[in-house]
Design a protein around this motif. Structure first.
Motif, PDB file in Angstrom:
ATOM      1  N   SER A   1       0.791  -1.230   0.000  1.00 18.61           N
ATOM      2  CA  SER A   1       0.000   0.000   0.000  1.00 18.61           C
ATOM      3  C   SER A   1       0.826   1.284   0.000  1.00 18.61           C
ATOM      4  CB  SER A   1      -0.981   0.012   1.172  1.00 18.61           C
ATOM      5  OG  SER A   1      -0.296   0.050   2.398  1.00 18.61           O
ATOM      6  N   ASN A   2       2.066   1.246   0.441  1.00 18.37           N
ATOM      7  CA  ASN A   2       2.891   2.452   0.473  1.00 18.37           C
ATOM      8  C   ASN A   2       3.948   2.482  -0.615  1.00 18.37           C
ATOM      9  OD1 ASN A   2       1.594   3.610   2.728  1.00 18.37           O
ATOM     10  ND2 ASN A   2       2.721   2.227   4.072  1.00 18.37           N
ATOM     11  N   VAL A   3       3.847   1.604  -1.592  1.00  9.59           N
ATOM     12  CA  VAL A   3       4.832   1.566  -2.675  1.00  9.59           C
ATOM     13  C   VAL A   3       4.499   2.652  -3.691  1.00  9.59           C
ATOM     14  CG1 VAL A   3       5.816   0.189  -4.548  1.00  9.59           C
ATOM     15  CG2 VAL A   3       5.289  -0.892  -2.344  1.00  9.59           C
ATOM     16  N   GLU A   4       5.379   3.633  -3.791  1.00 10.21           N
ATOM     17  CA  GLU A   4       5.187   4.737  -4.737  1.00 10.21           C
ATOM     18  C   GLU A   4       6.376   4.898  -5.684  1.00 10.21           C
ATOM     19  OE1 GLU A   4       2.363   6.428  -4.994  1.00 10.21           O
ATOM     20  OE2 GLU A   4       1.468   5.380  -3.285  1.00 10.21           O
ATOM     21  N   THR A   5       7.572   4.538  -5.244  1.00 11.93           N
ATOM     22  CA  THR A   5       8.788   4.760  -6.023  1.00 11.93           C
ATOM     23  C   THR A   5       9.503   3.437  -6.287  1.00 11.93           C
ATOM     24  OG1 THR A   5      10.230   5.000  -4.090  1.00 11.93           O
ATOM     25  CG2 THR A   5       9.089   7.013  -4.875  1.00 11.93           C
ATOM     26  N   ARG A   6      10.508   3.520  -7.129  1.00  9.14           N
ATOM     27  CA  ARG A   6      11.318   2.342  -7.418  1.00  9.14           C
ATOM     28  C   ARG A   6      12.005   1.827  -6.151  1.00  9.14           C
ATOM     29  NH1 ARG A   6      14.775   1.849 -12.801  1.00  9.14           N
ATOM     30  NH2 ARG A   6      15.588  -0.242 -12.524  1.00  9.14           N
ATOM     31  N   ASP A   7      12.488   2.744  -5.309  1.00 13.67           N
ATOM     32  CA  ASP A   7      13.116   2.337  -4.051  1.00 13.67           C
ATOM     33  C   ASP A   7      12.113   1.660  -3.124  1.00 13.67           C
ATOM     34  OD1 ASP A   7      15.628   3.251  -4.826  1.00 13.67           O
ATOM     35  OD2 ASP A   7      15.387   5.188  -3.831  1.00 13.67           O
ATOM     36  N   ASP A   8      10.881   2.192  -3.072  1.00 19.05           N
ATOM     37  CA  ASP A   8       9.822   1.546  -2.289  1.00 19.05           C
ATOM     38  C   ASP A   8       9.586   0.131  -2.801  1.00 19.05           C
ATOM     39  OD1 ASP A   8       9.382   3.977  -0.946  1.00 19.05           O
ATOM     40  OD2 ASP A   8       7.616   4.481  -2.163  1.00 19.05           O
ATOM     41  N   PHE A   9       9.566  -0.032  -4.120  1.00 15.43           N
ATOM     42  CA  PHE A   9       9.342  -1.343  -4.726  1.00 15.43           C
ATOM     43  C   PHE A   9      10.466  -2.307  -4.346  1.00 15.43           C
ATOM     44  CE2 PHE A   9       9.545  -4.288  -8.429  1.00 15.43           C
ATOM     45  CZ  PHE A   9       8.298  -4.860  -8.296  1.00 15.43           C
ATOM     46  N   ALA A  10      11.707  -1.822  -4.363  1.00 14.82           N
ATOM     47  CA  ALA A  10      12.844  -2.658  -3.974  1.00 14.82           C
ATOM     48  C   ALA A  10      12.715  -3.094  -2.518  1.00 14.82           C
ATOM     49  CB  ALA A  10      14.154  -1.906  -4.196  1.00 14.82           C
ATOM     50  N   ARG A  11      12.310  -2.184  -1.625  1.00 18.32           N
ATOM     51  CA  ARG A  11      12.106  -2.544  -0.215  1.00 18.32           C
ATOM     52  C   ARG A  11      10.957  -3.549  -0.083  1.00 18.32           C
ATOM     53  NH1 ARG A  11      13.752   2.764   0.302  1.00 18.32           N
ATOM     54  NH2 ARG A  11      11.639   3.619   0.148  1.00 18.32           N
ATOM     55  N   PHE A  12       9.905  -3.348  -0.866  1.00 21.94           N
ATOM     56  CA  PHE A  12       8.782  -4.283  -0.856  1.00 21.94           C
ATOM     57  C   PHE A  12       9.253  -5.681  -1.257  1.00 21.94           C
ATOM     58  CE2 PHE A  12       5.574  -6.512  -3.388  1.00 21.94           C
ATOM     59  CZ  PHE A  12       4.597  -6.707  -2.426  1.00 21.94           C
ATOM     60  N   LEU A  13      10.045  -5.769  -2.326  1.00 26.77           N
ATOM     61  CA  LEU A  13      10.555  -7.071  -2.772  1.00 26.77           C
ATOM     62  C   LEU A  13      11.415  -7.718  -1.693  1.00 26.77           C
ATOM     63  CD1 LEU A  13      11.444  -6.462  -6.513  1.00 26.77           C
ATOM     64  CD2 LEU A  13       9.525  -7.761  -5.578  1.00 26.77           C
ATOM     65  N   SER A  14      12.204  -6.925  -0.981  1.00 27.92           N
ATOM     66  CA  SER A  14      13.005  -7.468   0.125  1.00 27.92           C
ATOM     67  C   SER A  14      12.105  -8.037   1.215  1.00 27.92           C
ATOM     68  CB  SER A  14      13.919  -6.384   0.709  1.00 27.92           C
ATOM     69  OG  SER A  14      14.914  -6.034  -0.228  1.00 27.92           O
TER      70      SER A  14
ATOM     71  N   GLU B   1      -5.014  -0.008 -15.286  1.00 29.55           N
ATOM     72  CA  GLU B   1      -4.352   0.062 -16.586  1.00 29.55           C
ATOM     73  C   GLU B   1      -3.144   0.982 -16.597  1.00 29.55           C
ATOM     74  OE1 GLU B   1      -4.950  -1.981 -19.075  1.00 29.55           O
ATOM     75  OE2 GLU B   1      -6.502  -2.884 -17.848  1.00 29.55           O
ATOM     76  N   GLN B   2      -2.962   1.768 -15.550  1.00 28.12           N
ATOM     77  CA  GLN B   2      -1.831   2.677 -15.470  1.00 28.12           C
ATOM     78  C   GLN B   2      -0.693   2.010 -14.708  1.00 28.12           C
ATOM     79  OE1 GLN B   2      -1.680   5.691 -17.067  1.00 28.12           O
ATOM     80  NE2 GLN B   2      -3.572   4.899 -17.921  1.00 28.12           N
ATOM     81  N   ALA B   3       0.393   1.716 -15.419  1.00 26.76           N
ATOM     82  CA  ALA B   3       1.534   1.066 -14.779  1.00 26.76           C
ATOM     83  C   ALA B   3       2.085   1.963 -13.671  1.00 26.76           C
ATOM     84  CB  ALA B   3       2.615   0.780 -15.807  1.00 26.76           C
ATOM     85  N   SER B   4       2.361   1.366 -12.528  1.00 32.02           N
ATOM     86  CA  SER B   4       2.965   2.090 -11.416  1.00 32.02           C
ATOM     87  C   SER B   4       3.717   1.085 -10.550  1.00 32.02           C
ATOM     88  CB  SER B   4       1.888   2.795 -10.581  1.00 32.02           C
ATOM     89  OG  SER B   4       1.099   1.836  -9.889  1.00 32.02           O
ATOM     90  N   TRP B   5       4.623   1.596  -9.729  1.00 27.92           N
ATOM     91  CA  TRP B   5       5.359   0.705  -8.833  1.00 27.92           C
ATOM     92  C   TRP B   5       4.396   0.026  -7.872  1.00 27.92           C
ATOM     93  CZ3 TRP B   5       9.677  -0.726 -10.641  1.00 27.92           C
ATOM     94  CH2 TRP B   5      10.481   0.149 -11.371  1.00 27.92           C
ATOM     95  N   ARG B   6       3.366   0.752  -7.440  1.00 26.25           N
ATOM     96  CA  ARG B   6       2.396   0.150  -6.524  1.00 26.25           C
ATOM     97  C   ARG B   6       1.610  -0.967  -7.212  1.00 26.25           C
ATOM     98  NH1 ARG B   6      -2.169   3.032  -2.754  1.00 26.25           N
ATOM     99  NH2 ARG B   6      -2.992   1.100  -1.898  1.00 26.25           N
TER     100      ARG B   6
END
Length: 88
Positions: free
Chosen positions: A14-27, A70-75
């Motif tokens: 729910s808080n993934v907004e940026t590429r760095d957020d996405f990387a932390r999410f994957l971790s 339909e809008q690609a986003s990190w979230r």
């Protein structure tokens, strides 16, 4: 495929907004998998995870606006990955 009902990852997209957020999410997803996800996730193998990923990527969530889906986003990427761990 016959799957026993399991859970999805506990990682929260729910808080993934940026590429760095996405990387932390994957971790966080990886840490959950390593701690107990392999035994508890609905899709705890690569084959089942990719099957769930494929199925969920093509699905549309009923309570989300079509535009958001339909809008690609990190979230959106994070939500799709999270769902793939538990999607039947």
């Amino acid at each position: 495929m016959d799957y026993e009902t399991g859970r999805a990852t506990d990682a929260d997209p729910s808080n993934v907004e940026t590429r760095d957020d996405f990387a932390r999410f994957l971790s966080a997803v990886l840490a959950d998998f390593q701690s107990r996800g392999a035994a508890e996730w609905e899709n705890g193998t690569l084959t089942r995870f990719l099957d769930g990923l494929s199925a969920f990527a093509g699905a549309r969530v009923g309570d989300a606006p079509e535009y958001d889906q339909e809008q690609a986003s990190w979230r959106l990427f994070a939500e799709i990955l999270r769902s793939a761990t538990g999607y039947e």
